[in-house]
Design a protein around this motif. Structure first.
Motif, short mmCIF file in Angstrom:
data_model
loop_
_atom_site.label_atom_id
_atom_site.label_comp_id
_atom_site.label_asym_id
_atom_site.label_seq_id
_atom_site.Cartn_x
_atom_site.Cartn_y
_atom_site.Cartn_z
N ASP A 4 27.78 20.27 -49.46
CA ASP A 4 27.72 19.42 -50.97
C ASP A 4 28.75 18.46 -50.49
O ASP A 4 28.95 17.82 -50.61
CB ASP A 4 27.68 19.54 -52.13
CG ASP A 4 26.39 20.26 -52.68
OD1 ASP A 4 25.03 20.09 -51.53
OD2 ASP A 4 25.63 21.20 -53.59
N ASP A 5 30.27 19.68 -50.25
CA ASP A 5 31.81 18.91 -50.22
C ASP A 5 31.52 18.00 -49.43
O ASP A 5 31.95 16.49 -49.37
CB ASP A 5 32.41 20.05 -50.28
CG ASP A 5 32.62 20.88 -51.51
OD1 ASP A 5 32.32 20.58 -52.48
OD2 ASP A 5 33.21 21.80 -51.80
N VAL A 6 30.95 18.60 -48.30
CA VAL A 6 30.70 17.63 -47.27
C VAL A 6 29.06 16.52 -47.00
O VAL A 6 30.68 15.80 -46.77
CB VAL A 6 30.23 18.36 -45.38
CG1 VAL A 6 30.18 17.59 -44.07
CG2 VAL A 6 31.17 19.58 -45.44
N GLN A 7 28.37 16.49 -47.59
CA GLN A 7 27.92 15.13 -47.97
C GLN A 7 28.12 14.23 -49.03
O GLN A 7 28.62 13.11 -48.75
CB GLN A 7 26.88 16.17 -48.55
CG GLN A 7 25.72 14.75 -48.63
CD GLN A 7 24.44 15.25 -49.64
OE1 GLN A 7 23.86 16.41 -49.64
NE2 GLN A 7 23.99 14.03 -50.03
N LEU A 8 29.16 14.70 -49.81
CA LEU A 8 30.10 14.22 -50.80
C LEU A 8 31.41 13.50 -50.04
O LEU A 8 31.55 12.01 -50.35
CB LEU A 8 30.72 14.66 -52.42
CG LEU A 8 31.22 13.44 -52.90
CD1 LEU A 8 30.91 12.65 -53.33
CD2 LEU A 8 32.16 14.26 -54.13
N ARG A 9 31.43 14.31 -48.75
CA ARG A 9 32.79 13.38 -48.09
C ARG A 9 32.38 12.26 -47.43
O ARG A 9 33.52 11.40 -47.35
CB ARG A 9 34.23 14.83 -47.65
CG ARG A 9 34.94 13.52 -46.46
CD ARG A 9 35.09 14.96 -45.21
NE ARG A 9 34.63 14.74 -44.92
CZ ARG A 9 33.81 16.10 -43.89
NH1 ARG A 9 34.64 17.11 -44.24
NH2 ARG A 9 32.66 16.29 -42.93
N ASN A 10 31.56 12.48 -46.45
CA ASN A 10 30.41 11.54 -45.47
C ASN A 10 30.42 10.72 -46.66
O ASN A 10 29.98 9.25 -45.87
CB ASN A 10 29.85 12.46 -45.28
CG ASN A 10 30.10 13.33 -44.15
OD1 ASN A 10 31.38 13.63 -43.54
ND2 ASN A 10 29.45 14.80 -43.95
N GLU A 11 29.82 10.62 -47.95
CA GLU A 11 29.87 9.04 -48.18
C GLU A 11 30.24 8.14 -49.01
O GLU A 11 30.72 7.71 -48.55
CB GLU A 11 28.78 9.13 -49.82
CG GLU A 11 27.38 10.63 -49.25
CD GLU A 11 26.61 10.42 -50.55
OE1 GLU A 11 26.92 10.47 -51.65
OE2 GLU A 11 25.49 11.62 -50.48
N VAL A 12 31.81 9.71 -49.51
CA VAL A 12 32.98 8.21 -49.52
C VAL A 12 33.30 7.77 -48.35
O VAL A 12 33.82 6.54 -47.80
CB VAL A 12 33.71 9.03 -50.41
CG1 VAL A 12 35.33 8.43 -50.42
CG2 VAL A 12 33.16 9.92 -51.43
N VAL A 13 33.65 8.23 -46.90
CA VAL A 13 34.31 8.23 -46.16
C VAL A 13 33.91 6.74 -45.80
O VAL A 13 33.77 5.83 -45.24
CB VAL A 13 33.80 8.93 -44.85
CG1 VAL A 13 34.76 8.25 -43.53
CG2 VAL A 13 35.10 9.71 -45.11
N GLU A 14 31.17 6.96 -45.79
CA GLU A 14 30.70 6.23 -45.43
C GLU A 14 30.79 4.47 -46.40
O GLU A 14 30.85 3.25 -46.00
CB GLU A 14 29.72 6.72 -45.58
CG GLU A 14 28.10 5.15 -45.30
CD GLU A 14 27.11 5.58 -44.84
OE1 GLU A 14 26.23 4.96 -45.87
OE2 GLU A 14 27.23 7.13 -44.49
#
Length: 192
Positions: A4-14
């Motif tokens: 979930d942390d990685v997914q959230l990070r990737n969404e913020v980066v995107e």
């Protein structure tokens, strides 16, 4: 939880990758510029695959001719945080900006970025610039700082090593020859 942390990070980066592409009419460049270093901080410790898109987009920004100075400064610092010595295209672009770029602060940040990236290519490039008599006196402390970052990071990775690199001798030599207090103080910080 980690997924979930990685997914959230990737969404913020995107989101931020889209944010930095906005025009000045939508978001002023000085504000957008913060997006570059935010992306780099978010991707600290991420896999090379996760960093690839961001590095490519930020590199494209650095190579473009129509950016505001804040954007160049921030993109250079971001590339310093994201790139590795294997990223030859990034290294070449940062070195090129240092040689030919128009914004003086961005050129100074190039020395920090090259120091953060590390590697023999950057060490040799910075040493060459430091020892050239034609290099502006005001740039020499920044170049020395880049060299000190390389040495510091190498010592941090191998706690038993000492800074015996010849770049230390180069910085010491330039420091001893510098008569003006302001550049001398910057060189002294790099030596420290």
């Amino acid at each position: 939880q980690e997924g979930d942390d990685v997914q959230l990070r990737n969404e913020v980066v995107e989101y931020l990758l889209g944010y930095i592409d906005r025009s000045d009419r939508e978001v002023f460049a000085q504000i957008r510029a913060h997006g570059y270093t935010a992306i780099a901080k978010l991707l600290d410790g991420a896999s090379d695959k996760d960093k690839a898109t961001a590095k490519a987009k930020i590199l494209k920004t650095l190579k473009s001719k129509k950016q505001r100075h804040w954007v160049y400064q921030s993109s250079i610092l971001a590339l310093g945080m994201l790139a590795t010595p294997e990223d030859k295209d990034i290294i070449k672009a940062v070195q090129n900006y240092m040689d030919k770029g128009k914004d003086q602060q961005a050129k100074r940040f190039c020395t920090v970025a090259l120091g953060q990236i590390g590697g023999d290519t950057n060490r040799n490039f910075l040493r060459g610039k430091l020892m050239k008599s034609r290099t502006q006196t005001i740039m020499k402390p920044w170049i020395a700082l880049g060299l000190s970052i390389i040495n510091y990071n190498e010592r941090s990775q191998d706690s038993g090593s000492l800074a015996t690199d010849s770049s230390v001798a180069d910085v010491r030599s330039v420091y001893r020859k510098t008569k003006t207090p302001l550049p001398a103080s910057g060189l002294a910080i790099a030596l420290g």
